[in-house]
Scaffold this motif. Structure first.
Motif, short mmCIF file in Angstrom:
data_model
loop_
_atom_site.label_atom_id
_atom_site.label_comp_id
_atom_site.label_asym_id
_atom_site.label_seq_id
_atom_site.Cartn_x
_atom_site.Cartn_y
_atom_site.Cartn_z
N PRO A 81 0.84 -1.20 0.00
CA PRO A 81 0.00 0.00 0.00
C PRO A 81 0.89 1.26 0.00
O PRO A 81 2.02 1.20 0.46
CB PRO A 81 -0.79 -0.14 1.30
CG PRO A 81 -0.79 -1.60 1.58
CD PRO A 81 0.55 -2.10 1.11
N PRO A 82 0.42 2.38 -0.54
CA PRO A 82 -0.97 2.61 -0.94
C PRO A 82 -1.30 2.23 -2.39
O PRO A 82 -2.47 2.21 -2.75
CB PRO A 82 -1.12 4.12 -0.75
CG PRO A 82 0.24 4.65 -1.08
CD PRO A 82 1.21 3.64 -0.54
N ALA A 87 -4.12 -2.52 -0.67
CA ALA A 87 -4.51 -1.25 -0.03
C ALA A 87 -6.02 -1.11 0.01
O ALA A 87 -6.72 -1.48 -0.94
CB ALA A 87 -3.90 -0.08 -0.78
N LEU A 90 -10.26 3.27 -0.36
CA LEU A 90 -10.26 4.71 -0.06
C LEU A 90 -8.84 5.26 0.06
O LEU A 90 -8.64 6.47 -0.03
CB LEU A 90 -11.05 4.99 1.21
CG LEU A 90 -12.56 4.83 1.11
CD1 LEU A 90 -13.23 5.09 2.46
CD2 LEU A 90 -13.13 5.78 0.06
N GLU A 91 -7.88 4.39 0.28
CA GLU A 91 -6.47 4.78 0.31
C GLU A 91 -5.85 4.64 -1.08
O GLU A 91 -5.05 5.48 -1.51
CB GLU A 91 -5.71 3.89 1.30
CG GLU A 91 -4.23 4.18 1.40
CD GLU A 91 -3.52 3.25 2.38
OE1 GLU A 91 -2.28 3.23 2.37
OE2 GLU A 91 -4.21 2.52 3.13
N ARG A 92 -6.28 3.60 -1.80
CA ARG A 92 -5.65 3.31 -3.09
C ARG A 92 -6.08 4.28 -4.18
O ARG A 92 -5.25 4.68 -5.02
CB ARG A 92 -5.98 1.87 -3.52
CG ARG A 92 -5.09 1.37 -4.64
CD ARG A 92 -5.47 -0.01 -5.10
NE ARG A 92 -4.41 -0.59 -5.91
CZ ARG A 92 -4.58 -1.58 -6.78
NH1 ARG A 92 -5.80 -2.10 -6.94
NH2 ARG A 92 -3.58 -2.05 -7.49
N ALA A 95 -4.13 7.45 -4.15
CA ALA A 95 -2.72 7.14 -4.45
C ALA A 95 -2.53 6.88 -5.94
O ALA A 95 -1.52 7.30 -6.53
CB ALA A 95 -2.27 5.93 -3.63
N THR A 192 -14.86 11.27 1.54
CA THR A 192 -14.03 10.73 2.64
C THR A 192 -13.60 11.80 3.61
O THR A 192 -13.00 11.52 4.62
CB THR A 192 -12.76 10.06 2.08
OG1 THR A 192 -11.97 11.04 1.38
CG2 THR A 192 -13.11 8.94 1.12
N GLN A 196 -8.74 12.64 4.90
CA GLN A 196 -8.44 11.28 4.50
C GLN A 196 -8.04 11.27 3.03
O GLN A 196 -8.20 12.23 2.31
CB GLN A 196 -9.66 10.39 4.70
CG GLN A 196 -10.12 10.30 6.16
CD GLN A 196 -11.30 9.36 6.30
OE1 GLN A 196 -11.35 8.32 5.67
NE2 GLN A 196 -12.25 9.74 7.11
N GLY A 197 -7.55 10.12 2.60
CA GLY A 197 -7.21 9.97 1.21
C GLY A 197 -6.07 10.87 0.77
O GLY A 197 -6.00 11.30 -0.36
N GLN A 198 -5.18 11.24 1.71
CA GLN A 198 -4.09 12.15 1.37
C GLN A 198 -3.13 11.47 0.41
O GLN A 198 -2.83 10.30 0.55
CB GLN A 198 -3.34 12.57 2.64
CG GLN A 198 -2.50 13.82 2.47
CD GLN A 198 -3.34 15.05 2.23
OE1 GLN A 198 -4.49 15.11 2.61
NE2 GLN A 198 -2.76 16.04 1.56
N ALA A 200 0.09 10.07 -1.39
CA ALA A 200 1.37 9.59 -0.91
C ALA A 200 2.48 10.44 -1.50
O ALA A 200 2.38 10.92 -2.62
CB ALA A 200 1.57 8.13 -1.31
#
Length: 202
Positions: A81-82, A87, A90-92, A95, A192, A196-198, A200
């Motif tokens: 991840p990300p 991952a 919501l994270e992927r 990214a 989100t 969140q979801g910053q 990478a």
């Protein structure tokens, strides 16, 4: 049957061509101005060598872009991840979009040239279709998100090479500011929240 390996001189020529094309696209005013003759001259090879290796200008552009994209695709396929498949979606998703944006920031004119190889339809390129399918399938894993197909198109539209070039070269938007704006936009689409979801760091 043993697979034939490229000759060393062919590999050297390919590396020289990619280096020359990278430089020409980075320094040009418009990607349309970079010709096969220009690349051949800068690489110190004959035009016939380019056409044998890549078929035509479109083939060379695609090969060069795929080479620049390869580290990202390796991370997408089996990395952590990300970007990797393990991952959370919501994270992927942010990214993936940040990776596309950074690639186009670093290769703006090459990316413009690639988008122009789709017969006046940048959405018809294999490159775009591949990213759309990856993003759509990742969005499908987010509960309650409607119409992942259109959402993938809408999010990718924010990373179009012509828009990236306009905002950076035309409007002077700094790299990190553009990345932050994309992260916030993605978060708003996915609902989100801005924290969140910053993206990478690259």
């Amino acid at each position: 049957m043993t697979e034939r390996r490229p000759r060393k001189d062919a590999l050297r020529n390919r590396a020289a061509v990619f280096t020359a094309a990278d430089t020409l696209f980075a320094q040009c005013q418009s990607p349309d101005g970079v010709t096969m003759a220009d690349i051949a001259a800068a690489a110190g090879v004959g035009k016939a060598t380019l056409f044998r290796a890549f078929g035509d200008r479109t083939g060379l552009i695609r090969a060069l872009y795929e080479a620049r994209l390869e580290p990202i695709m390796n991370a997408v396929a089996d990395g952590p991840p990300p970007l990797g498949p393990a991952a959370p979606p919501l994270e992927r998703v942010p990214a993936l979009l940040d990776a596309v944006l950074c690639l186009k920031l670093d290769n703006r004119h090459l990316a413009l040239a690639l988008e122009q190889t789709g017969a006046d339809n940048p959405y018809a390129t294999a490159h775009y279709e591949g990213w759309h399918a990856l993003l759509r399938d990742t969005l499908d894993r987010i509960p309650g998100l409607a119409d992942s197909d259109f959402t993938a198109h809408a999010l990718l539209a924010a990373t179009r090479a012509d828009l990236v070039a306009y905002l950076t070269d035309g409007k002077g938007t700094p790299r990190e500011e553009l990345r932050e704006k994309l992260a916030k936009f993605t978060a708003s689409v996915l609902n989100t929240g801005s924290g969140q979801g910053q993206a990478a760091e690259h």
